[in-house]
Design an enzyme around this catalytic site. Structure first.
Site, PDB file in Angstrom:
ATOM      1  N   GLU A 168      -5.471  -8.674   0.883  1.00 45.59           N
ATOM      2  CA  GLU A 168      -6.185  -8.661   2.030  1.00 45.59           C
ATOM      3  C   GLU A 168      -7.645  -8.089   1.895  1.00 45.59           C
ATOM      4  O   GLU A 168      -7.946  -7.403   0.993  1.00 45.59           O
ATOM      5  CB  GLU A 168      -5.604  -6.878   2.879  1.00 45.59           C
ATOM      6  CG  GLU A 168      -4.300  -7.547   3.563  1.00 45.59           C
ATOM      7  CD  GLU A 168      -3.785  -6.000   4.370  1.00 45.59           C
ATOM      8  OE1 GLU A 168      -4.483  -5.273   4.799  1.00 45.59           O
ATOM      9  OE2 GLU A 168      -2.686  -5.853   4.205  1.00 45.59           O
TER      10      GLU A 168
ATOM     11  N   GLU B 215       0.791  -1.276  -0.230  1.00 48.33           N
ATOM     12  CA  GLU B 215      -0.082  -0.130   0.008  1.00 48.33           C
ATOM     13  C   GLU B 215       0.889   1.380  -0.073  1.00 48.33           C
ATOM     14  O   GLU B 215       0.754   1.976   0.893  1.00 48.33           O
ATOM     15  CB  GLU B 215      -0.886  -0.012   1.086  1.00 48.33           C
ATOM     16  CG  GLU B 215      -1.804  -1.255   1.250  1.00 48.33           C
ATOM     17  CD  GLU B 215      -3.085  -0.979   2.349  1.00 48.33           C
ATOM     18  OE1 GLU B 215      -2.890  -0.257   3.230  1.00 48.33           O
ATOM     19  OE2 GLU B 215      -3.895  -1.858   2.038  1.00 48.33           O
TER      20      GLU B 215
HETATM   21  C1  LIG Z   1      -8.616   1.125   3.701  1.00 48.59           C
HETATM   22  O1  LIG Z   1      -7.928  -0.092   4.358  1.00 48.59           O
HETATM   23  C2  LIG Z   1      -6.690  -0.625   3.743  1.00 48.59           C
HETATM   24  O2  LIG Z   1      -6.630  -0.894   2.611  1.00 48.59           O
HETATM   25  C3  LIG Z   1      -6.078  -1.204   4.799  1.00 48.59           C
HETATM   26  C4  LIG Z   1      -6.396  -1.823   5.951  1.00 48.59           C
HETATM   27  N1  LIG Z   1      -5.613  -2.614   6.302  1.00 48.59           N
HETATM   28  C5  LIG Z   1      -4.387  -2.189   5.759  1.00 48.59           C
HETATM   29  N2  LIG Z   1      -4.790  -1.354   4.925  1.00 48.59           N
HETATM   30  C6  LIG Z   1      -2.832  -2.765   6.146  1.00 48.59           C
HETATM   31  O3  LIG Z   1      -2.255  -3.332   5.030  1.00 48.59           O
HETATM   32  C7  LIG Z   1      -3.302  -3.550   7.458  1.00 48.59           C
HETATM   33  O4  LIG Z   1      -1.927  -3.567   7.977  1.00 48.59           O
HETATM   34  C8  LIG Z   1      -4.183  -3.051   8.286  1.00 48.59           C
HETATM   35  O5  LIG Z   1      -4.177  -3.680   9.536  1.00 48.59           O
HETATM   36  C9  LIG Z   1      -5.527  -3.424   7.453  1.00 48.59           C
HETATM   37  C10 LIG Z   1      -6.982  -3.118   8.444  1.00 48.59           C
HETATM   38  O6  LIG Z   1      -7.012  -1.918   8.557  1.00 48.59           O
END
Ligand SMILES: CO[C@H](O)c1c[n+]2c([nH]1)[C@H](O)[C@@H](O)[C@H](O)[C@H]2CO
Length: 448
Positions: A353, A166
């Site tokens: 994810e 991300e």
């Molecule tokens: C808008 O959500 C994001 O795509 C996102 C959500 N999340 C994430 N990115 C991260 O990659 C994780 O480390 C977070 O724990 C997980 C949950 O919040």
């Protein structure tokens, strides 16, 4: 009863990240990273929680892997803590840190669990931040040095590699909104960080190719289907701009080798356009084997004259939400998958994810009956299946998350795991959603 069967070799997995589960933040030679520093500053994190102990996975990984084995989980997405390997980010190697990941990865493989390794899941060595962090192009070279060592050590046994998790979150939340480490609030810096991260991604993909390794390599982007609040042309434009800001800036760079013209124009007008060259873009778009997508919810936008720099604001609708306040919108996953399939050449996709936080409780029987989470997962997998049935090259799904863990700015207040973690005792309790997911994996299908 309707049954939705997935392709024969579909990858069913679970996902975590180093800083969120490992703990042992200053043990066995690990260097400080930017989340160790950011969480040490009062006010940054809910109740000043930190990852110093987390799920103590550094010491309990064998027990956690046993639970995966019992559930029939065959694929596990984890991240490596850069500062455990290179305490200063480059140069001297911390052998104890390297040995930990050798034990962890060898244990997974011995149990028939295939690792998918994320090289960077937000935890930059603090020493590199002290020299400017991702805003300093020199850090790109240090990332390549780190990746090269990981490929040399694990390239023959790790079949799936993710360069970055991300870049949008790292750049915008960490460098524009300041709510993530390192807590900077400057859009020009943020967009230069995003560019440098993408450039480091491309260089590592080229390195991976040069080493003739047999696995697959890609990048994970957080993406969201965008919708205008109304069909008013200003709202429609706001949704388009936000789609450019969140999705197309990264998708076009990685998969087409260009930044989208509408966003280049907007960023140039706002004097926040990063510095980059055509050569940079060629490197960034080095062919990847898969695109990793993290999907949680859609984004609804309205025109907002005062919203800098996009003149677009997210709208909070009164619809069913998860504990994070994110709207539950499964069809957004279908929209995203089909849009990417049609607009980006049918690239292979892994959902790296998808999952939900809910306010889980342990009932009087000592169980966590998380039907809400099962419902969320079912609905999203149903949409994934719909996309596959329409020809999308979706190759796998990693559920976020295997364990309840440190949820960044929210600390331990939000539980995403299919395994409950009692942070006082470090006891694990397998939630009902884990047993449900175990069945999905075993049957390679969803049953209504
Ligand atoms: C808008 O959500 C994001 O795509 C996102 C959500 N999340 C994430 N990115 C991260 O990659 C994780 O480390 C977070 O724990 C997980 C949950 O919040």
């Amino acid at each position: 009863m309707q049954k939705y069967t997935f392709p024969k070799d579909f990858i069913w997995g679970v996902a975590t990240a180093a800083y969120q589960i490992e703990g042992a933040h200053n043990v066995d030679g690990k260097g400080e990273n930017i989340w160790d520093r950011f969480t040490s500053i009062p006010g940054n994190i809910y109740k000043n929680h930190n990852g110093n102990v987390a799920c103590n996975h550094y010491n309990l990984y064998e027990k956690d892997i046993e639970i995966m084995e019992e559930l029939g989980i065959k694929n596990y997405r984890l991240s490596i803590s850069w500062a455990r390997i290179f305490p200063k980010g480059y140069g001297e190697i911390n052998q104890k840190g390297l040995d930990y990941y050798k034990r962890l990865i060898n244990t997974l493989i011995s149990k028939g669990i295939k690792p998918a390794v994320t090289l960077y899941h937000w935890d930059l060595p603090q020493h590199l931040q002290d020299m400017g962090g991702w805003a300093n192009r020199k850090v790109i070279d240090y990332f390549v040095e780190y990746a090269e060592l990981m490929f040399k050590e694990f390239g023959d046994v790790v079949p799936i590699w993710i360069t970055h998790n991300e870049p949008w979150v790292v750049s915008i939340l960490g460098h524009a909104w300041g709510v993530h480490a390192p807590g900077i609030k400057d859009y020009k810096t943020a967009l230069q960080v995003a560019h440098n991260i993408l450039l480091s991604h491309g260089k590592v993909v080229k390195l991976y190719r040069s080493m003739n390794l047999k696995g697959k390599i890609g990048i994970t982007l957080n993406l969201s289907s965008t919708h205008p609040l109304t069909d008013d042309e200003k709202d429609v434009r706001a949704a388009e701009v936000y789609d450019g800001f969140l999705n197309r800036w990264f998708l076009d760079a990685v998969l087409k080798g260009t930044y989208p013209e509408d966003m280049v124009k907007l960023y140039r007008e706002q004097n926040i356009l990063p510095e980059y060259t055509d050569e940079d873009m060629s490197i960034i778009s080095e062919k990847i084997d898969f695109l990793g997508i993290n999907y949680y919810t859609r984004s609804v936008l309205k025109y907002d004259e005062n919203a800098y720099p996009l003149k677009a604001s997210l709208v909070d609708l009164e619809n069913p939400k998860t504990d994070m306040g994110w709207e539950i919108y499964p069809q957004g996953l279908y929209e995203l998958l089909t849009n990417i399939h049609h607009n980006y050449g049918g690239v292979d996709i892994l959902i790296t994810e998808n999952g939900a936080a809910f306010n889980d409780i342990v009932n009087y029987k000592g169980k966590v009956v998380d039907d809400y989470r099962i419902d969320y997962l079912y609905r999203h997998l149903r949409e994934a299946h719909r996309a596959i049935s329409e020809g999308v090259n979706l190759r796998g799904y990693y559920l976020w998350s295997f364990l309840d863990n440190f949820e960044w700015a929210e600390g331990y207040a939000k539980r995403f795991g299919i395994v409950f973690v009692d942070y006082k005792t470090q006891q694990r309790i397998v939630k009902e959603s884990a047993y449900w997911y175990s069945n999905v994996i075993k049957n390679n299908s969803l049953c209504e």
